[in-house]
Design a protein around this motif. Structure first.
Motif, PDB file in Angstrom:
ATOM      1  N   GLN A 165      -5.937   3.426 -10.088  1.00 57.91           N
ATOM      2  CA  GLN A 165      -5.224   2.951  -8.655  1.00 57.91           C
ATOM      3  C   GLN A 165      -5.168   1.568  -8.705  1.00 57.91           C
ATOM      4  OE1 GLN A 165      -3.788   5.843  -7.034  1.00 57.91           O
ATOM      5  NE2 GLN A 165      -4.794   7.103  -8.478  1.00 57.91           N
ATOM      6  N   SER A 166      -4.265   0.942  -8.034  1.00 54.24           N
ATOM      7  CA  SER A 166      -4.375  -0.407  -7.557  1.00 54.24           C
ATOM      8  C   SER A 166      -5.467  -0.869  -6.537  1.00 54.24           C
ATOM      9  CB  SER A 166      -3.047  -1.019  -7.163  1.00 54.24           C
ATOM     10  OG  SER A 166      -2.558  -0.537  -6.024  1.00 54.24           O
ATOM     11  N   THR A 167      -5.698  -1.887  -6.301  1.00 52.20           N
ATOM     12  CA  THR A 167      -6.587  -2.374  -5.230  1.00 52.20           C
ATOM     13  C   THR A 167      -6.012  -2.049  -3.827  1.00 52.20           C
ATOM     14  OG1 THR A 167      -7.610  -3.977  -6.474  1.00 52.20           O
ATOM     15  CG2 THR A 167      -8.380  -4.118  -4.283  1.00 52.20           C
ATOM     16  N   GLN A 168      -4.781  -2.214  -3.892  1.00 54.95           N
ATOM     17  CA  GLN A 168      -4.025  -2.040  -2.543  1.00 54.95           C
ATOM     18  C   GLN A 168      -4.045  -0.323  -2.352  1.00 54.95           C
ATOM     19  OE1 GLN A 168      -2.675  -4.116  -0.182  1.00 54.95           O
ATOM     20  NE2 GLN A 168      -2.534  -2.236   0.924  1.00 54.95           N
ATOM     21  N   GLU A 169      -3.691   0.425  -3.341  1.00 55.14           N
ATOM     22  CA  GLU A 169      -3.793   1.743  -3.007  1.00 55.14           C
ATOM     23  C   GLU A 169      -5.215   2.370  -2.364  1.00 55.14           C
ATOM     24  OE1 GLU A 169      -0.517   3.681  -6.048  1.00 55.14           O
ATOM     25  OE2 GLU A 169      -2.355   2.628  -6.922  1.00 55.14           O
ATOM     26  N   GLU A 215      -7.416   0.547  -0.819  1.00 56.41           N
ATOM     27  CA  GLU A 215      -7.637   0.191   0.551  1.00 56.41           C
ATOM     28  C   GLU A 215      -6.625   0.936   1.542  1.00 56.41           C
ATOM     29  OE1 GLU A 215      -6.249  -4.015   0.477  1.00 56.41           O
ATOM     30  OE2 GLU A 215      -8.222  -4.728  -0.486  1.00 56.41           O
ATOM     31  N   ASP A 216      -5.674   1.454   1.198  1.00 54.75           N
ATOM     32  CA  ASP A 216      -4.724   2.331   1.946  1.00 54.75           C
ATOM     33  C   ASP A 216      -5.365   3.716   1.885  1.00 54.75           C
ATOM     34  OD1 ASP A 216      -2.974   0.473   2.190  1.00 54.75           O
ATOM     35  OD2 ASP A 216      -1.510   1.353   0.610  1.00 54.75           O
ATOM     36  N   GLU A 241      -8.608   4.188   1.758  1.00 52.24           N
ATOM     37  CA  GLU A 241     -10.033   4.040   2.828  1.00 52.24           C
ATOM     38  C   GLU A 241      -9.344   3.956   4.447  1.00 52.24           C
ATOM     39  OE1 GLU A 241     -11.658   0.377   1.329  1.00 52.24           O
ATOM     40  OE2 GLU A 241     -12.482   1.355  -0.588  1.00 52.24           O
ATOM     41  N   SER A 242      -8.274   3.569   4.558  1.00 56.66           N
ATOM     42  CA  SER A 242      -7.977   3.291   5.983  1.00 56.66           C
ATOM     43  C   SER A 242      -7.240   4.586   6.589  1.00 56.66           C
ATOM     44  CB  SER A 242      -6.825   2.253   6.316  1.00 56.66           C
ATOM     45  OG  SER A 242      -5.524   2.741   5.331  1.00 56.66           O
TER      46      SER A 242
END
Length: 82
Positions: free
Chosen positions: A71-75, A77-78, A80-81
């Motif tokens: 998974q990308s870092t952005q994925e 973070e998504d 987690e939110s």
């Protein structure tokens, strides 16, 4: 009748740790080991093959700890939110 193998697709599978593990997040399963009723996976960091550790394969099913694939870092973070 042969006993069904636990985690048949474990070897070579790719995983992303939700938290940095040994300084990395992306790992691949390089080896598997059966010990009694337990199955262990040898995890290897994708960016540093010197980083290796054994993990109870059952922990890979815990989505709070691991995500399948890289998974990308952005994925992350998504996730987690949510």
């Amino acid at each position: 009748m042969a006993k069904k193998q636990k985690f048949p697709y474990l070897l070579g599978s790719k995983w992303t740790a939700n938290q940095k593990t040994w300084g990395w997040r992306h790992f691949q399963v390089a080896n598997r080991k059966n010990q009694g009723k337990w199955v262990f996976a040898e995890m290897v960091a994708s960016c540093d093959p010197k980083v290796r550790f054994w993990l109870n394969a059952q922990q890979l099913q815990d989505r709070a700890l691991w995500q399948p694939g890289w998974q990308s870092t952005q994925e992350l973070e998504d996730l987690e939110s949510l």
